[in-house]
Design a protein around this motif. Structure first.
Motif, short mmCIF file in Angstrom:
data_model
loop_
_atom_site.label_atom_id
_atom_site.label_comp_id
_atom_site.label_asym_id
_atom_site.label_seq_id
_atom_site.Cartn_x
_atom_site.Cartn_y
_atom_site.Cartn_z
N TRP A 134 0.82 -1.22 0.00
CA TRP A 134 0.00 0.00 0.00
C TRP A 134 0.85 1.27 0.00
O TRP A 134 0.73 2.12 -0.87
CB TRP A 134 -0.95 -0.01 1.20
N ARG A 135 1.74 1.41 0.98
CA ARG A 135 2.54 2.63 1.10
C ARG A 135 3.49 2.78 -0.08
O ARG A 135 3.65 3.86 -0.65
CB ARG A 135 3.31 2.67 2.42
N GLU A 136 4.13 1.68 -0.49
CA GLU A 136 5.06 1.73 -1.62
C GLU A 136 4.34 2.13 -2.91
O GLU A 136 4.92 2.81 -3.75
CB GLU A 136 5.77 0.40 -1.80
N ALA A 137 3.09 1.72 -3.08
CA ALA A 137 2.34 2.09 -4.28
C ALA A 137 2.13 3.60 -4.34
O ALA A 137 2.22 4.21 -5.42
CB ALA A 137 1.00 1.36 -4.32
N ALA A 178 6.72 8.27 -10.17
CA ALA A 178 6.44 8.17 -11.61
C ALA A 178 5.94 9.49 -12.18
O ALA A 178 6.21 9.82 -13.34
CB ALA A 178 5.43 7.06 -11.87
N GLU A 179 5.21 10.25 -11.37
CA GLU A 179 4.64 11.51 -11.84
C GLU A 179 5.50 12.72 -11.47
O GLU A 179 5.13 13.86 -11.76
CB GLU A 179 3.21 11.69 -11.29
N GLY A 180 6.63 12.49 -10.81
CA GLY A 180 7.51 13.60 -10.43
C GLY A 180 6.95 14.48 -9.33
O GLY A 180 7.27 15.66 -9.24
N ASP A 184 14.60 12.65 1.82
CA ASP A 184 15.92 12.16 1.40
C ASP A 184 16.05 12.10 -0.12
O ASP A 184 16.88 11.36 -0.65
CB ASP A 184 16.18 10.77 1.99
N GLY A 185 15.18 12.82 -0.82
CA GLY A 185 15.23 12.83 -2.27
C GLY A 185 14.18 11.96 -2.94
O GLY A 185 13.64 12.30 -3.97
N ASP A 186 13.88 10.80 -2.36
CA ASP A 186 12.86 9.91 -2.90
C ASP A 186 11.53 10.17 -2.20
O ASP A 186 11.51 10.55 -1.02
CB ASP A 186 13.25 8.44 -2.70
N PRO A 187 10.40 9.93 -2.88
CA PRO A 187 9.12 10.14 -2.22
C PRO A 187 8.96 9.26 -0.98
O PRO A 187 9.31 8.07 -1.00
CB PRO A 187 8.09 9.74 -3.29
N PHE A 188 8.45 9.85 0.08
CA PHE A 188 8.14 9.13 1.32
C PHE A 188 6.70 9.44 1.68
O PHE A 188 6.31 10.61 1.80
CB PHE A 188 9.06 9.56 2.46
N VAL A 210 -8.90 -1.06 13.88
CA VAL A 210 -7.54 -0.86 14.36
C VAL A 210 -6.96 0.26 13.50
O VAL A 210 -7.42 0.50 12.38
CB VAL A 210 -6.67 -2.13 14.26
N GLY A 211 -5.97 0.93 14.01
CA GLY A 211 -5.41 2.00 13.19
C GLY A 211 -4.09 2.49 13.71
O GLY A 211 -3.63 2.11 14.79
N GLY A 212 -3.47 3.34 12.92
CA GLY A 212 -2.19 3.93 13.25
C GLY A 212 -1.44 4.26 11.98
O GLY A 212 -2.04 4.42 10.91
N TYR A 213 -0.13 4.35 12.11
CA TYR A 213 0.73 4.60 10.96
C TYR A 213 0.85 3.30 10.17
O TYR A 213 1.35 2.31 10.69
CB TYR A 213 2.10 5.09 11.43
N LEU A 214 0.38 3.29 8.94
CA LEU A 214 0.41 2.09 8.11
C LEU A 214 1.77 1.99 7.41
O LEU A 214 2.00 2.63 6.40
CB LEU A 214 -0.72 2.12 7.09
N ASN A 215 2.66 1.21 8.00
CA ASN A 215 4.00 1.05 7.45
C ASN A 215 3.99 0.19 6.19
O ASN A 215 4.67 0.50 5.22
CB ASN A 215 4.95 0.46 8.49
N ALA A 216 3.23 -0.90 6.22
CA ALA A 216 3.17 -1.81 5.08
C ALA A 216 1.87 -2.61 5.13
O ALA A 216 1.35 -2.86 6.21
CB ALA A 216 4.36 -2.77 5.10
#
Length: 138
Positions: free
Chosen positions: A22-25, A32-34, A83-87, A102-108
């Motif tokens: 999810w997060r990586e997408a 991809a879109e800059g 750090d230059g790459d999208p986060f 359940v909830g929180g910061y969705l790491n993966a």
């Protein structure tokens, strides 16, 4: 408080596909879109999730793993490039088949299906200094 007007440069609808993380997408779509900075919302379904919560007593993020099907009832966050790459700083409310949330910061999370609405901004650093900054592993 820090409040400012932001100009939207583009808007994207991202189809998050089966097997994606999810997060990586979100990060890959931004790359991809800059896109340098954005706000996003999303909904969908995942098969599992690594959710972080912040423990103020230790000042650390802790991981809780949910190895089950979950509905992404709500997902919000922002994209920046510390750090230059999208986060993607991703927060989600996930619901179990029982309706328990359940909830929180969705790491993966492994996607079954999903949609993310990504709103990109002209300002490349609207989130700098406005919130806590952290990245995976911190």
């Amino acid at each position: 408080m820090d409040a400012r007007e932001l100009a939207v440069s583009a808007e994207y609808l991202v189809a998050v596909e089966d097997g994606d993380d999810w997060r990586e997408a979100v990060e890959e779509a931004a790359a991809a879109e800059g896109v340098a900075s954005a706000w996003f919302t999303g909904t969908g379904t995942v098969r599992d999730a690594d959710v972080w919560y912040y423990d103020p007593s230790t000042e650390e993020h802790r991981s809780v793993r949910f190895d089950e099907p979950l509905t992404v009832a709500a997902c919000v966050g922002d994209v920046s490039r510390p750090d230059g790459d999208p986060f993607a700083r991703t927060h989600a409310v996930l619901s179990r088949p029982s309706g328990q949330a359940v909830g929180g910061y969705l790491n993966a999370a492994t996607v079954v299906e999903g949609r993310v609405y990504l709103r990109a901004f002209e300002d490349e650093t609207p989130f700098a200094g406005t919130t806590e900054t952290f990245s995976p592993g911190s």
